[in-house]
Scaffold this active site. Structure first.
Site, PDB file in Angstrom:
ATOM      1  N   ARG A  45       6.593 -33.120  14.574  1.00 17.42           N
ATOM      2  CA  ARG A  45       5.835 -32.227  15.473  1.00 17.42           C
ATOM      3  C   ARG A  45       5.455 -30.930  14.767  1.00 17.42           C
ATOM      4  O   ARG A  45       4.354 -30.411  14.967  1.00 17.42           O
ATOM      5  CB  ARG A  45       6.624 -31.955  16.760  1.00 17.42           C
ATOM      6  CG  ARG A  45       7.928 -31.217  16.547  1.00 17.42           C
ATOM      7  CD  ARG A  45       8.820 -31.246  17.778  1.00 17.42           C
ATOM      8  NE  ARG A  45      10.156 -30.792  17.424  1.00 17.42           N
ATOM      9  CZ  ARG A  45      10.738 -29.708  17.915  1.00 17.42           C
ATOM     10  NH1 ARG A  45      10.107 -28.983  18.821  1.00 17.42           N
ATOM     11  NH2 ARG A  45      11.945 -29.365  17.524  1.00 17.42           N
ATOM     12  N   HIS A  46       6.347 -30.427  13.917  1.00 12.52           N
ATOM     13  CA  HIS A  46       6.015 -29.191  13.216  1.00 12.52           C
ATOM     14  C   HIS A  46       5.003 -29.431  12.096  1.00 12.52           C
ATOM     15  O   HIS A  46       4.093 -28.622  11.889  1.00 12.52           O
ATOM     16  CB  HIS A  46       7.286 -28.537  12.659  1.00 12.52           C
ATOM     17  CG  HIS A  46       8.215 -28.088  13.735  1.00 12.52           C
ATOM     18  ND1 HIS A  46       7.809 -27.272  14.776  1.00 12.52           N
ATOM     19  CD2 HIS A  46       9.524 -28.358  13.964  1.00 12.52           C
ATOM     20  CE1 HIS A  46       8.819 -27.058  15.591  1.00 12.52           C
ATOM     21  NE2 HIS A  46       9.877 -27.706  15.127  1.00 12.52           N
TER      22      HIS A  46
ATOM     23  N   HIS B  56       9.103 -23.500  11.513  1.00 13.27           N
ATOM     24  CA  HIS B  56       8.048 -24.067  12.367  1.00 13.27           C
ATOM     25  C   HIS B  56       6.658 -23.924  11.762  1.00 13.27           C
ATOM     26  O   HIS B  56       5.817 -24.800  11.950  1.00 13.27           O
ATOM     27  CB  HIS B  56       8.045 -23.378  13.738  1.00 13.27           C
ATOM     28  CG  HIS B  56       9.215 -23.744  14.587  1.00 13.27           C
ATOM     29  ND1 HIS B  56       9.251 -23.527  15.952  1.00 13.27           N
ATOM     30  CD2 HIS B  56      10.405 -24.320  14.267  1.00 13.27           C
ATOM     31  CE1 HIS B  56      10.412 -23.955  16.437  1.00 13.27           C
ATOM     32  NE2 HIS B  56      11.131 -24.425  15.431  1.00 13.27           N
TER      33      HIS B  56
ATOM     34  N   GLY C 175      -1.674  -4.961   9.023  1.00 16.20           N
ATOM     35  CA  GLY C 175      -2.950  -5.068   8.314  1.00 16.20           C
ATOM     36  C   GLY C 175      -2.863  -6.038   7.148  1.00 16.20           C
ATOM     37  O   GLY C 175      -3.818  -6.779   6.867  1.00 16.20           O
ATOM     38  N   MET C 176      -1.729  -6.032   6.463  1.00 16.94           N
ATOM     39  CA  MET C 176      -1.525  -6.971   5.351  1.00 16.94           C
ATOM     40  C   MET C 176      -1.575  -8.401   5.867  1.00 16.94           C
ATOM     41  O   MET C 176      -2.228  -9.272   5.271  1.00 16.94           O
ATOM     42  CB  MET C 176      -0.172  -6.709   4.680  1.00 16.94           C
ATOM     43  CG  MET C 176      -0.099  -5.443   3.869  1.00 16.94           C
ATOM     44  SD  MET C 176      -1.166  -5.538   2.403  1.00 16.94           S
ATOM     45  CE  MET C 176      -0.399  -4.285   1.362  1.00 16.94           C
TER      46      MET C 176
ATOM     47  N   CYS D 236       3.242  -2.870   3.951  1.00 15.35           N
ATOM     48  CA  CYS D 236       2.413  -1.714   4.305  1.00 15.35           C
ATOM     49  C   CYS D 236       3.166  -0.934   5.373  1.00 15.35           C
ATOM     50  O   CYS D 236       4.379  -1.139   5.557  1.00 15.35           O
ATOM     51  CB  CYS D 236       1.007  -2.124   4.724  1.00 15.35           C
ATOM     52  SG  CYS D 236       0.854  -3.060   6.253  1.00 15.35           S
ATOM     53  N   GLY D 237       2.494  -0.030   6.067  1.00 18.61           N
ATOM     54  CA  GLY D 237       3.213   0.770   7.060  1.00 18.61           C
ATOM     55  C   GLY D 237       3.850  -0.098   8.125  1.00 18.61           C
ATOM     56  O   GLY D 237       5.035   0.032   8.441  1.00 18.61           O
ATOM     57  N   THR D 238       3.050  -0.992   8.688  1.00 13.56           N
ATOM     58  CA  THR D 238       3.544  -1.872   9.756  1.00 13.56           C
ATOM     59  C   THR D 238       3.719  -3.323   9.333  1.00 13.56           C
ATOM     60  O   THR D 238       4.413  -4.083  10.015  1.00 13.56           O
ATOM     61  CB  THR D 238       2.533  -1.879  10.917  1.00 13.56           C
ATOM     62  OG1 THR D 238       1.268  -2.328  10.401  1.00 13.56           O
ATOM     63  CG2 THR D 238       2.374  -0.495  11.537  1.00 13.56           C
ATOM     64  N   GLY D 239       3.028  -3.744   8.298  1.00 13.27           N
ATOM     65  CA  GLY D 239       2.922  -5.164   7.935  1.00 13.27           C
ATOM     66  C   GLY D 239       1.721  -5.824   8.595  1.00 13.27           C
ATOM     67  O   GLY D 239       1.289  -6.901   8.179  1.00 13.27           O
TER      68      GLY D 239
ATOM     69  N   ASP E 169       0.883  -1.169   0.000  1.00 14.90           N
ATOM     70  CA  ASP E 169       0.000   0.000   0.000  1.00 14.90           C
ATOM     71  C   ASP E 169       0.920   1.217   0.000  1.00 14.90           C
ATOM     72  O   ASP E 169       2.146   1.093  -0.199  1.00 14.90           O
ATOM     73  CB  ASP E 169      -1.008  -0.026   1.155  1.00 14.90           C
ATOM     74  CG  ASP E 169      -0.396   0.309   2.510  1.00 14.90           C
ATOM     75  OD1 ASP E 169       0.853   0.409   2.604  1.00 14.90           O
ATOM     76  OD2 ASP E 169      -1.152   0.476   3.482  1.00 14.90           O
ATOM     77  N   HIS E 170       0.367   2.398   0.242  1.00 10.54           N
ATOM     78  CA  HIS E 170       1.188   3.613   0.205  1.00 10.54           C
ATOM     79  C   HIS E 170       2.255   3.608   1.309  1.00 10.54           C
ATOM     80  O   HIS E 170       3.283   4.259   1.165  1.00 10.54           O
ATOM     81  CB  HIS E 170       0.295   4.850   0.326  1.00 10.54           C
ATOM     82  CG  HIS E 170      -0.698   4.759   1.432  1.00 10.54           C
ATOM     83  ND1 HIS E 170      -1.783   3.896   1.378  1.00 10.54           N
ATOM     84  CD2 HIS E 170      -0.774   5.380   2.631  1.00 10.54           C
ATOM     85  CE1 HIS E 170      -2.480   4.014   2.495  1.00 10.54           C
ATOM     86  NE2 HIS E 170      -1.885   4.902   3.272  1.00 10.54           N
TER      87      HIS E 170
HETATM   88  C1  RB5 Z   1      -1.898   3.052   6.324  1.00  8.49           C
HETATM   89  O1  RB5 Z   1      -1.929   4.314   6.903  1.00  8.49           O
HETATM   90  C2  RB5 Z   1      -1.531   1.994   7.354  1.00  8.49           C
HETATM   91  O2  RB5 Z   1      -2.626   1.799   8.220  1.00  8.49           O
HETATM   92  C3  RB5 Z   1      -1.127   0.712   6.692  1.00  8.49           C
HETATM   93  O3  RB5 Z   1      -0.046   0.934   5.851  1.00  8.49           O
HETATM   94  C4  RB5 Z   1      -0.717  -0.424   7.602  1.00  8.49           C
HETATM   95  O4  RB5 Z   1       0.252  -0.025   8.514  1.00  8.49           O
HETATM   96  C5  RB5 Z   1      -1.835  -1.162   8.220  1.00  8.49           C
HETATM   97  O5  RB5 Z   1      -1.671  -2.141   8.953  1.00  8.49           O
END
Ligand code: RB5
Length: 154
Positions: A133-134, A98, A70-71, A65-68, A8-9
């Site tokens: 196990r895995h 694992h 939400g993806m 994405c910004g944090t990973g 995303d952006h």
């Molecule tokens: C977008 O602002 C941000 O929410 C997205 O990139 C991501 O971090 C969501 O998990």
């Protein structure tokens, strides 16, 4: 391997470099976009990559994405997908060994390009453990995709 990628952006700035890096490791890249830095909704792009992996059109997926977060949350809801947001080398290794993870979600805002490239290399080059196990635990993860599975205590 065929590796599907999208962003995303929040991850757009690194997507092209990560795609080039994956190609430099000898893999085919299927780029699901976006192709401009304009704001988009990350679930739309997670969906494209996760469904490509689920259908077998791609062997692995990489999302930025910004944090990973939400993806990863979105991609993991697609049947056949085991997705996680990863920021450390150790977690990248264990995610493959694992969990047999098949979709890697990266942070474009809090993790630099070189660190993300290291995570991608480990994600693509680490084999899933063959230990019983895995394998058993991964099979138990996948029960959750089956609408007929009523839960452990049912
Ligand atoms: C977008 O602002 C941000 O929410 C997205 O990139 C991501 O971090 C969501 O998990």
């Amino acid at each position: 391997m065929r590796v599907a990628i999208a962003a995303d952006h929040g991850g757009y700035d690194q997507k092209g470099s990560i795609a080039d890096f994956i190609r430099s490791l000898g893999h085919e890249v299927i780029d699901f976009g976006p192709f401009s830095p304009d704001p988009v909704d990350y679930p739309d792009y997670a969906d494209k990559v996760a469904r490509a992996v689920s259908r077998g059109d791609a062997d692995r997926g990489v999302l930025l994405c910004g944090t990973g977060l939400g993806m990863a949350i979105t991609a993991d809801k697609v049947p056949g997908v085991r997705a996680a947001a990863i920021q450390s080398i150790e977690f990248a290794e264990l995610f493959r060994e694992h969990n047999d993870g098949n979709v890697l979600a990266l942070s474009g805002r809090f993790v630099g390009l070189e660190s993300n490239q290291r995570l991608v290399r480990i994600f693509l080059e680490t084999e899933a453990s063959a230990e019983a196990r895995h394998r058993t635990r991964v099979e138990k993860i996948m029960r959750e995709d089956d609408p007929a599975f009523e839960g452990v205590d049912a």
